[in-house]
Write a protein that holds these residues in place. Structure first.
Motif, PDB file in Angstrom:
ATOM      1  N   ALA A  98      35.679   9.005   8.619  1.00 19.85           N
ATOM      2  CA  ALA A  98      36.352   7.914   9.337  1.00 19.85           C
ATOM      3  C   ALA A  98      35.405   7.226  10.321  1.00 19.85           C
ATOM      4  O   ALA A  98      35.489   6.016  10.536  1.00 19.85           O
ATOM      5  CB  ALA A  98      37.582   8.437  10.068  1.00 19.85           C
ATOM      6  N   ALA A  99      34.485   7.976  10.917  1.00 24.01           N
ATOM      7  CA  ALA A  99      33.543   7.407  11.887  1.00 24.01           C
ATOM      8  C   ALA A  99      32.472   6.548  11.235  1.00 24.01           C
ATOM      9  O   ALA A  99      31.899   5.673  11.888  1.00 24.01           O
ATOM     10  CB  ALA A  99      32.886   8.527  12.690  1.00 24.01           C
ATOM     11  N   ASP A 100      32.209   6.758   9.941  1.00 21.83           N
ATOM     12  CA  ASP A 100      31.152   6.015   9.240  1.00 21.83           C
ATOM     13  C   ASP A 100      31.338   4.511   9.309  1.00 21.83           C
ATOM     14  O   ASP A 100      30.366   3.771   9.336  1.00 21.83           O
ATOM     15  CB  ASP A 100      31.073   6.438   7.769  1.00 21.83           C
ATOM     16  CG  ASP A 100      30.319   7.737   7.580  1.00 21.83           C
ATOM     17  OD1 ASP A 100      29.623   8.180   8.525  1.00 21.83           O
ATOM     18  OD2 ASP A 100      30.435   8.332   6.490  1.00 21.83           O
ATOM     19  N   ARG A 101      32.564   4.046   9.333  1.00 25.25           N
ATOM     20  CA  ARG A 101      32.821   2.597   9.296  1.00 25.25           C
ATOM     21  C   ARG A 101      32.957   1.977  10.688  1.00 25.25           C
ATOM     22  O   ARG A 101      33.273   0.798  10.813  1.00 25.25           O
ATOM     23  CB  ARG A 101      34.065   2.318   8.463  1.00 25.25           C
ATOM     24  CG  ARG A 101      35.334   2.885   9.042  1.00 25.25           C
ATOM     25  CD  ARG A 101      36.544   2.602   8.133  1.00 25.25           C
ATOM     26  NE  ARG A 101      37.767   3.022   8.754  1.00 25.25           N
ATOM     27  CZ  ARG A 101      38.266   4.248   8.744  1.00 25.25           C
ATOM     28  NH1 ARG A 101      37.605   5.207   8.127  1.00 25.25           N
ATOM     29  NH2 ARG A 101      39.392   4.523   9.344  1.00 25.25           N
ATOM     30  N   LEU A 102      32.739   2.767  11.740  1.00 23.17           N
ATOM     31  CA  LEU A 102      32.949   2.294  13.109  1.00 23.17           C
ATOM     32  C   LEU A 102      31.637   1.939  13.797  1.00 23.17           C
ATOM     33  O   LEU A 102      30.592   2.528  13.512  1.00 23.17           O
ATOM     34  CB  LEU A 102      33.671   3.372  13.922  1.00 23.17           C
ATOM     35  CG  LEU A 102      35.005   3.851  13.365  1.00 23.17           C
ATOM     36  CD1 LEU A 102      35.549   5.007  14.209  1.00 23.17           C
ATOM     37  CD2 LEU A 102      36.013   2.721  13.291  1.00 23.17           C
TER      38      LEU A 102
END
Length: 189
Positions: free
Chosen positions: A39-43
């Protein structure tokens, strides 16, 4: 001024999901950590902040390491203290007491537990220290308390938000002399 983004992420799946874990320090399941990292990869963020409880701290450290980002541990982002109910399945709590808590979490806090207003105050204080694009890995109650502090929402309003494990609530904050102005940008599961 454009403000900056802050992403609030609920920790990964704990070993005993659905229980009133509160401030009980249980590690997340490996799949929970993996989902948080994904989930953090796209932030977009420069800094990772986390609760000091393992179910938030473990994925936060993994995310910071993978991203090469700085990280900070801040106990103000802990979950509500459920006191005598800590670790219980909600079905194990006396139904009348549990119902009164959800109706008025300030007047009917869990025995030996924390009042909703205290959670909102400590999380609100933590929000005041956000000054750059950040990812905060925290707990469902703390995320709701941040919404209450930023948007002056009642507990029934913030508890209407569905915040599954590893979800991300993205906010744009504009610094101010007091509580920053804020806008909800996205909520993704």
């Amino acid at each position: 001024m454009n403000g900056f983004l802050v992403h609030l992420m609920r920790h990964g799946i704990p070993a005993r999901p659905g229980r009133l874990l509160g401030q009980l320090d249980e590690a997340p399941l490996p799949i929970g950590v993996t989902r948080c990292v994904a989930a953090a990869d796209r932030l977009d963020f420069n800094h990772v902040i986390s609760s000091d409880l393992a179910r938030a701290l473990v994925p936060a450290r993994r995310i910071a390491s993978a991203r090469g980002a700085s990280d900070t541990v801040d106990a103000r982002w802990r979950e509500l203290d459920f006191g005598a109910w800590t670790g219980l399945d909600p079905a194990e709590v006396e139904p009348g007491a549990y119902g009164r808590f959800w109706d008025d979490p300030d007047a009917c806090a869990p025995p030996e537990g924390e009042r909703w207003s205290h959670l909102c105050a400590r999380v609100g204080e933590a929000v005041l220290h956000l000054h750059q694009p950040s990812l905060v890995v925290t707990h469902g109650g703390a995320m709701r308390a941040a919404l209450a502090a930023l948007f002056h929402m009642e507990h029934r309003q913030v508890w209407a938000f569905d915040l599954p494990y590893s979800c991300v609530l993205s906010l744009r904050l504009w610094p101010d002399d007091g509580m920053p102005a804020a806008q909800i940008v996205a909520l993704s599961a």
